[in-house]
Design an enzyme around this catalytic site. Structure first.
Site, short mmCIF file in Angstrom:
data_model
loop_
_atom_site.label_atom_id
_atom_site.label_comp_id
_atom_site.label_asym_id
_atom_site.label_seq_id
_atom_site.Cartn_x
_atom_site.Cartn_y
_atom_site.Cartn_z
N ASN A 181 0.81 -1.23 0.00
CA ASN A 181 0.00 0.00 0.00
C ASN A 181 0.84 1.28 0.00
O ASN A 181 0.43 2.29 -0.55
CB ASN A 181 -1.02 -0.01 1.15
CG ASN A 181 -0.37 0.04 2.51
OD1 ASN A 181 0.73 -0.45 2.70
ND2 ASN A 181 -1.07 0.63 3.46
N LYS A 204 12.38 -6.97 1.64
CA LYS A 204 11.51 -7.86 0.87
C LYS A 204 10.42 -7.05 0.21
O LYS A 204 9.58 -6.46 0.87
CB LYS A 204 10.86 -8.92 1.77
CG LYS A 204 10.20 -10.00 0.94
CD LYS A 204 9.17 -10.79 1.70
CE LYS A 204 7.79 -10.20 1.64
NZ LYS A 204 7.21 -10.07 0.30
N ASP A 206 7.04 -6.31 -1.74
CA ASP A 206 5.75 -6.98 -1.87
C ASP A 206 5.60 -7.44 -3.32
O ASP A 206 5.99 -6.71 -4.25
CB ASP A 206 4.62 -6.02 -1.50
CG ASP A 206 3.30 -6.75 -1.41
OD1 ASP A 206 2.90 -7.10 -0.28
OD2 ASP A 206 2.66 -6.98 -2.46
N GLY A 255 2.46 -4.85 7.94
CA GLY A 255 1.45 -5.62 7.20
C GLY A 255 0.27 -5.91 8.09
O GLY A 255 0.01 -5.19 9.07
N SER A 256 -0.43 -6.98 7.78
CA SER A 256 -1.66 -7.28 8.52
C SER A 256 -1.34 -7.86 9.89
O SER A 256 -0.26 -8.42 10.12
CB SER A 256 -2.49 -8.29 7.72
OG SER A 256 -1.75 -9.48 7.59
N GLU A 277 4.34 -3.29 12.64
CA GLU A 277 3.40 -2.19 12.34
C GLU A 277 2.22 -2.83 11.64
O GLU A 277 2.31 -3.21 10.47
CB GLU A 277 4.08 -1.16 11.43
CG GLU A 277 5.40 -0.63 11.94
CD GLU A 277 5.24 0.35 13.09
OE1 GLU A 277 4.12 0.82 13.33
OE2 GLU A 277 6.25 0.62 13.76
N CYS A 311 -2.95 2.26 6.61
CA CYS A 311 -3.16 1.66 7.94
C CYS A 311 -3.80 2.65 8.91
O CYS A 311 -4.58 2.27 9.76
CB CYS A 311 -1.85 1.14 8.48
SG CYS A 311 -0.58 2.42 8.54
N GLU A 409 -11.10 -4.56 9.83
CA GLU A 409 -10.49 -3.57 8.93
C GLU A 409 -10.98 -3.80 7.49
O GLU A 409 -10.84 -4.90 6.94
CB GLU A 409 -8.97 -3.72 8.99
CG GLU A 409 -8.22 -2.62 8.26
CD GLU A 409 -6.71 -2.87 8.27
OE1 GLU A 409 -6.29 -4.04 8.16
OE2 GLU A 409 -5.95 -1.89 8.38
P1 NAD Z 1 0.17 -8.85 4.59
O1 NAD Z 1 0.38 -9.13 6.02
O2 NAD Z 1 -0.61 -9.81 3.80
O3 NAD Z 1 1.57 -8.68 3.83
C1 NAD Z 1 2.56 -7.79 4.28
C2 NAD Z 1 3.91 -8.28 3.81
O4 NAD Z 1 4.21 -9.53 4.42
C3 NAD Z 1 3.99 -8.53 2.31
O5 NAD Z 1 5.24 -8.12 1.83
C4 NAD Z 1 3.85 -10.04 2.20
O6 NAD Z 1 4.43 -10.56 1.03
C5 NAD Z 1 4.58 -10.49 3.44
N1 NAD Z 1 4.21 -11.81 3.95
C6 NAD Z 1 3.11 -12.55 3.66
N2 NAD Z 1 3.14 -13.69 4.39
C7 NAD Z 1 4.25 -13.67 5.15
C8 NAD Z 1 4.81 -14.55 6.11
N3 NAD Z 1 4.22 -15.71 6.44
N4 NAD Z 1 5.97 -14.21 6.71
C9 NAD Z 1 6.58 -13.03 6.42
N5 NAD Z 1 6.09 -12.16 5.50
C10 NAD Z 1 4.94 -12.46 4.88
O7 NAD Z 1 -0.46 -7.40 4.54
P2 NAD Z 1 -1.17 -6.69 3.31
O8 NAD Z 1 -2.57 -7.13 3.26
O9 NAD Z 1 -0.35 -6.82 2.11
O10 NAD Z 1 -1.11 -5.15 3.80
C11 NAD Z 1 -2.18 -4.52 4.34
C12 NAD Z 1 -2.16 -4.60 5.86
O11 NAD Z 1 -1.01 -3.93 6.33
C13 NAD Z 1 -3.34 -3.89 6.49
O12 NAD Z 1 -3.80 -4.64 7.56
C14 NAD Z 1 -2.75 -2.58 6.97
O13 NAD Z 1 -3.45 -1.98 8.02
C15 NAD Z 1 -1.38 -3.02 7.36
N6 NAD Z 1 -0.46 -1.87 7.36
C16 NAD Z 1 0.01 -1.41 8.56
C17 NAD Z 1 0.83 -0.28 8.59
C18 NAD Z 1 1.35 0.27 9.90
O14 NAD Z 1 2.25 1.09 9.87
N7 NAD Z 1 0.80 -0.12 11.03
C19 NAD Z 1 1.18 0.35 7.41
C20 NAD Z 1 0.67 -0.15 6.21
C21 NAD Z 1 -0.14 -1.27 6.20
#
Ligand code: NAD
Length: 540
Positions: A181, A204, A206, A255-256, A277, A311, A409
């Site tokens: 994002n 890494k 995305d 990420g999530s 985060e 986020c 979310e």
């Molecule tokens: P995601 O958790 O699916 O993926 C995030 C990253 O993790 C990607 O690069 C993905 O390839 C990697 N990943 C996937 N599986 C993994 C594993 N098992 N081990 C290690 N890495 C892995 O998140 P998303 O859906 O791509 O992103 C959106 C989410 O991120 C939303 O929930 C959003 O709120 C959150 N987010 C948080 C912040 C913050 O600063 N708090 C900022 C941006 C996004």
């Protein structure tokens, strides 16, 4: 709900897009090849390639190598070998590279904004916000890094005869896992302090947005970063992400919440530190005394920023009963004024969702809410006539806890309005659920808003702003409470987390302890007397 009561935002691109138009003309095959050179695949050369989908027209973007866990391990070895020489440079020498990067970025920002838009589909203004944020972070850590990392003198155990300092030692190799994002801000903004602190980095990318990170790596090389100090790995998210956690000394994950838990478990098994985060469900409180025009504008800015895929964006708006109707009108006017479109210029307010998966998730949340009795006040529909994943900025009311979007979310341009009878009620609603990332309060009474802010479960609280103020305040930490994460980015914590604190003490009188051949009891009495004196002198 009747269709005549639902307001739709403006559109700037009426014709359906021609497939393949999303790729910026200056992005030649040769340029793509030169960026791919920065993918770390030294072990196997990767087993094939992978290509994402451009959100503006669903055409393929560009193939990048699909790495393997073995490639990540090999990249980590190279990074580990390169790190000591990088750490031996002074902070100022490392900062000089980052400052050159800053200047080149400001000069060539159009390139990276094009790439961000191509890969991720956001409006250009939101791509520019990423540039602004990274440029500010680069300058900040380049200028303040030495201060943040300076040795700290403390009083040693035995006054005068001993000295003590806490010093900062780089972790070694830091892993940065970032989502799609904010591919630039989150992929690069967290890497910069790690580099300034003397670490090597494995970033890494995305799978949706690797080109932005590769372009940046190439620019950093032009700015003078040594060859192996920053490795970029690409490939399937889970396999490559896990391999990164398995090969680094600290992991910075964005990420999530679901993936964050997996990363935390994996990091815990290796006893490495992690900053996480994670997701949010961010509330905005409109107090009875708020300036309603400002509150409506702040809500629209924070809710629809990055097409709601941010986020810290606002998904829940809690409005005092007395001003609910007036605020709703002001918000709907702001919502219908949002210009949707896909343009590589600043003519649109809101861009596309990033993918089919995002479109399906947002549509499902709204459909579930409507089926269970929510009212759509604005938007509520996909906009395929603009682009395959476009979705209208949407405002709902009558949302109840049995609906998925109430506390889950949505991560799209969708907000729900809730009524509050007073501040306590607003606080109760704001603190519902398990997230704790960001919040906002609109009020003319700053003191009362401040007192309320301290009782909101959120890592950042913006008073009279929706979200951007805290994010842009890069000297203060930013992160989540509860299920929204661990640790902070930005400010002192944003760089010190990439270091170990090491205590170095020295004695001018040899080992500390009872003098040889003196009765232990005498030493104990002396120690006890010292305790009394220190207490009297109010020391420590
Ligand atoms: P995601 O958790 O699916 O993926 C995030 C990253 O993790 C990607 O690069 C993905 O390839 C990697 N990943 C996937 N599986 C993994 C594993 N098992 N081990 C290690 N890495 C892995 O998140 P998303 O859906 O791509 O992103 C959106 C989410 O991120 C939303 O929930 C959003 O709120 C959150 N987010 C948080 C912040 C913050 O600063 N708090 C900022 C941006 C996004």
């Amino acid at each position: 709900m009747t269709s005549t009561t639902v307001r739709q935002p403006e559109t700037t691109t009426p014709e359906p897009p021609a497939a393949g138009t999303a790729r910026p003309a200056w992005v030649t095959d040769r340029k793509l090849e030169s960026w791919s050179r920065w993918v770390a695949c030294p072990a196997t050369g990767g087993d094939g390639t992978m290509t994402a989908t451009a959100p503006y027209d669903a055409s393929p973007t560009a193939a990048v190598p699909a790495g393997t866990p073995a490639d990540v391990a090999a990249a980590a070895e190279l990074a580990r070998a390169a790190q000591p020489a990088w750490a031996e440079l002074s902070v100022e020498a490392r900062a000089a590279v980052v400052l050159r990067f800053h200047d080149m970025l400001v000069e060539r920002q159009d390139e990276v904004m094009d790439l961000i838009q191509w890969e991720m589909g956001k409006a250009r203004f939101h791509a520019w916000q990423e540039v602004l944020q990274v440029a500010n972070l680069a300058r900040h850590y380049a200028r303040q890094g030495a201060t943040y990392l300076a040795d700290r003198k403390v009083r040693a155990a035995v006054p005068l005869a001993t000295t003590a300092r806490e010093v900062r030692v780089p972790k070694g190799v830091v892993g940065i896992i970032s989502p799609w994002n904010y591919p630039f801000y989150l992929g690069v903004g967290d890497a910069i302090p790690a580099l300034v602190a003397g670490n090597a980095v494995i970033g890494k990318a995305d799978p949706q947005t690797p080109l932005t990170l590769l372009w940046t790596r190439a620019l950093m090389a032009e700015a003078g970063l040594p060859e192996h100090v920053w490795q970029v790995v690409t490939g399937p998210g889970a396999a490559i992400g896990e391999a990164v956690v398995d090969n680094v000394d600290f992991i910075s994950f964005t990420g999530s919440t679901a993936t964050g838990r997996l990363v935390a478990e994996r990091a815990a098994r290796r006893l490495i530190g992690a900053s996480l985060e994670l997701g949010g469900k961010n509330p905005l409180i409109v107090r009875a005394d708020a300036d309603l025009e400002q509150a409506a504008r702040g809500t629209a800015l924070a809710a629809f920023a990055n097409t709601g895929q941010m986020c810290i964006h606002i998904e829940r708006v809690v409005v005092h009963n007395d001003v609910y109707d007036a605020f709703k009108e002001a918000l709907l006017a702001q919502t219908s004024a949002q210009k949707l479109g896909r343009a590589f210029d600043f003519s649109c307010d809101v861009g596309s969702l990033a993918s089919q998966a995002q479109l399906e998730k947002v549509s499902a949340h709204v459909a579930d809410a409507v089926a269970k009795g929510a009212t759509v006040l604005a938007g509520g529909t996909a906009r395929p006539e603009i682009g395959p994943y476009f979705y209208s900025p949407t405002v709902l009311e009558n949302v109840t806890e049995d609906m998925d979007l109430c506390l889950g979310e949505t991560f799209g341009p969708v907000i729900a309005l809730y009524r509050a009878s007073d501040d306590e009620d607003a606080l109760r609603i704001a603190n519902q659920g398990s997230a704790g990332l960001s919040a906002s309060i609109f009020s003319k009474d700053l003191a009362t808003a401040d007192a309320l802010a301290r009782r909101v479960r959120a890592g950042s609280v913006n008073i009279n702003d929706g979200a951007a103020l805290a994010a842009g305040t890069i000297e203060a930490g930013m992160g989540g409470m509860a299920d929204s994460g661990l640790g902070r980015r930005h400010g002192g914590e944003g760089i010190r987390k990439y270091t170990e604190s090491q205590t170095i003490v020295a004695s001018r009188i040899g080992p500390i302890g009872p003098p040889p051949a003196s009765p232990l009891e005498k030493f104990v009495n002396m120690g006890n007397n010292q305790l009394k004196i220190l207490r009297k002198l109010r020391m420590r």
